[in-house]
Write a protein that holds these residues in place. Structure first.
Motif, mmCIF file in Angstrom:
data_model
loop_
_atom_site.group_PDB
_atom_site.id
_atom_site.type_symbol
_atom_site.label_atom_id
_atom_site.label_comp_id
_atom_site.label_asym_id
_atom_site.label_seq_id
_atom_site.Cartn_x
_atom_site.Cartn_y
_atom_site.Cartn_z
ATOM 1 N N THR A 102 0.822 -1.218 0.000
ATOM 2 C CA THR A 102 0.000 0.000 0.000
ATOM 3 C C THR A 102 0.854 1.265 0.000
ATOM 4 O OG1 THR A 102 -0.134 -0.041 2.428
ATOM 5 C CG2 THR A 102 -1.904 -1.139 1.203
ATOM 6 N N ILE A 158 -5.244 -0.624 -2.989
ATOM 7 C CA ILE A 158 -5.757 -0.126 -1.699
ATOM 8 C C ILE A 158 -5.076 1.185 -1.318
ATOM 9 C CG2 ILE A 158 -5.875 -0.615 0.775
ATOM 10 C CD1 ILE A 158 -6.188 -3.575 0.064
ATOM 11 N N ARG A 162 -6.969 4.760 -0.815
ATOM 12 C CA ARG A 162 -6.883 5.515 0.440
ATOM 13 C C ARG A 162 -6.422 6.953 0.195
ATOM 14 N NH1 ARG A 162 -3.768 1.125 4.324
ATOM 15 N NH2 ARG A 162 -5.550 -0.261 4.695
#
Length: 407
Positions: A102, A158, A162
């Motif tokens: 991430t 992801i 975000r």
């Protein structure tokens, strides 16, 4: 620099960690049962000691998974290395790899990827199939690369999502702050406008009250009817000032309340009424000149011109009560409008009126702001009758303003 997402609540963080640990445990036990089934059918060589070690390492990996946010690289490397002797840890290993991806720090992702692929191949060597295929090693390596690439893709997605949500949240908060700032700025500007208008109006009223009250205090020889007339002027202007003050205080105290319709603001067309009111209250005011066509002034310029004359009369009453005031208006469309208000510095009334009322100094400041807003000019000061500055016997106060007058 990546935007920082908002921190979730403690309960939400606890639930997030709980379901991840449970998912890792389920995935690890599922793969462990598959390996145990292969060992039971005789397809894979797994000893009891290896199975016990596998389960123990998997349980330790679940505890280590909780530290991945503080040390994502270290946790990912340890869990990937542990997968060389344990399949129970594959669930925690997958979550750690996704979590690391991430951040999209590619050198870290590449380092963990090497350990991931090598550890998978080591496990195949330590737990070989009974009848291995000749190309089994290459299949293990390719499978490891593809599985790790899937983890990286999920983690990168992801992370991007975000950051996108954090960016949208930041934009919304910035827009709210800017909107609140614009509202506060508009409220401040409106209050400043109200304060400027009320200063002009109240100063006009209070100066009348002060001038006539001074006459009552120092003219003890006035007949009763003159005293009553002067007292009536004081009472009328005092009541008008209180009403106007109450109106503006109501607006300033509760800006959220619906405001009453604002009365029309006076313009230069009301100049005659202003001078007539001043004369009715005992002032000696003379309109020396006035050009034709002033009805064609713009609304803003016309209102400012009215306030300039009003402030000139107010200053004359405050500093030279009962002195004659001369108002001169000249100009033409395209050349501009010139307003001059003159009065002697010393009072020439029948008696001194005592001390001058306190001077706030805001009247001329407000006029300067008005004139600047429309691109005009303002000058004021004490001059003599021949036009030179100074305060001699024939000194007079001169307020002069030039305002643009569109052709």
């Amino acid at each position: 620099m990546h935007p920082v997402p908002a921190r979730p609540s403690r309960a939400r963080r606890a639930w997030g960690e709980t379901w991840r640990v449970l998912a890792a445990l389920f995935a690890g036990l599922t793969v462990l049962l598959l390996v145990a089934w292969e060992a039971d059918t005789g397809d894979r060589q797994v000893s009891d000691a290896q199975a016990a070690l596998d389960l123990a390492v998997g349980v330790l990996g679940l505890g280590l998974l909780l530290l991945r946010r503080k040390a994502p690289l270290t946790v990912a490397l340890v869990l990937c290395a542990a997968s060389a002797v344990s399949v129970t840890v594959v669930g925690a290993e997958a979550i750690a790899a996704v979590s690391l991806a991430t951040s999209r720090r590619w050198w870290k992702i590449a380092a963990v990827g090497v350990v991931f692929v090598v550890a998978g191949r080591v496990y195949s060597v330590l737990h070989p199939y009974v009848a291995p295929e000749p190309y089994e090693g290459w299949v293990d390596l390719l499978t490891g690369v593809l599985v790790y690439a899937l983890f990286v893709w999920i983690g990168a997605y992801i992370g991007l999502r975000r950051e996108h949500l954090a960016s949208l949240r930041e934009r919304a908060e910035t827009a709210e702050r800017e909107q609140a700032g614009r509202v506060a700025q508009a409220r401040t500007a409106e209050r400043t406008r109200i304060a400027r208008e009320m200063h002009d109006v109240l100063a006009h009223r209070i100066s009348l009250v002060a001038m006539h009250a001074g006459a009552l205090a120092y003219r003890t020889d006035l007949p009763p009817e003159k005293v009553a007339e002067t007292a009536a002027v004081v009472q009328t202007n005092a009541h008008a000032a209180l009403a106007e003050l109450r109106e503006v205080l109501g607006v300033l105290r509760d800006p959220a309340a619906p405001a009453a319709p604002e009365p029309p603001q006076p313009t230069f067309a009301d100049l005659d009424a202003l001078l007539a009111e001043a004369r009715a209250n005992g002032a000696d005011v003379r309109l020396d000149a006035r050009p034709d066509g002033t009805d064609g002034l713009g609304e803003v310029v016309s209102r400012h011109a009215y306030r300039i004359v009003q402030e000139g009369l107010t200053n004359a009453r405050k500093h030279a009560p009962w002195a004659p005031v001369t108002v001169t208006v000249s100009g033409a469309p395209g050349a501009g409008l010139t307003i001059v208000v003159r009065n002697p510095v010393r009072s020439v009334g029948p008696a001194r009126q005592g001390e001058a009322p306190p001077d706030s100094g805001l009247g001329l400041v407000g006029l300067a702001e008005r004139v600047d807003l429309v691109g005009g000019r303002l000058s004021h000061g004490v001059t003599t009758t021949d036009g030179t500055t100074g305060a001699g016997g024939g000194a007079q106060f001169r307020l002069e303003a030039w305002l643009p007058w569109a052709a």
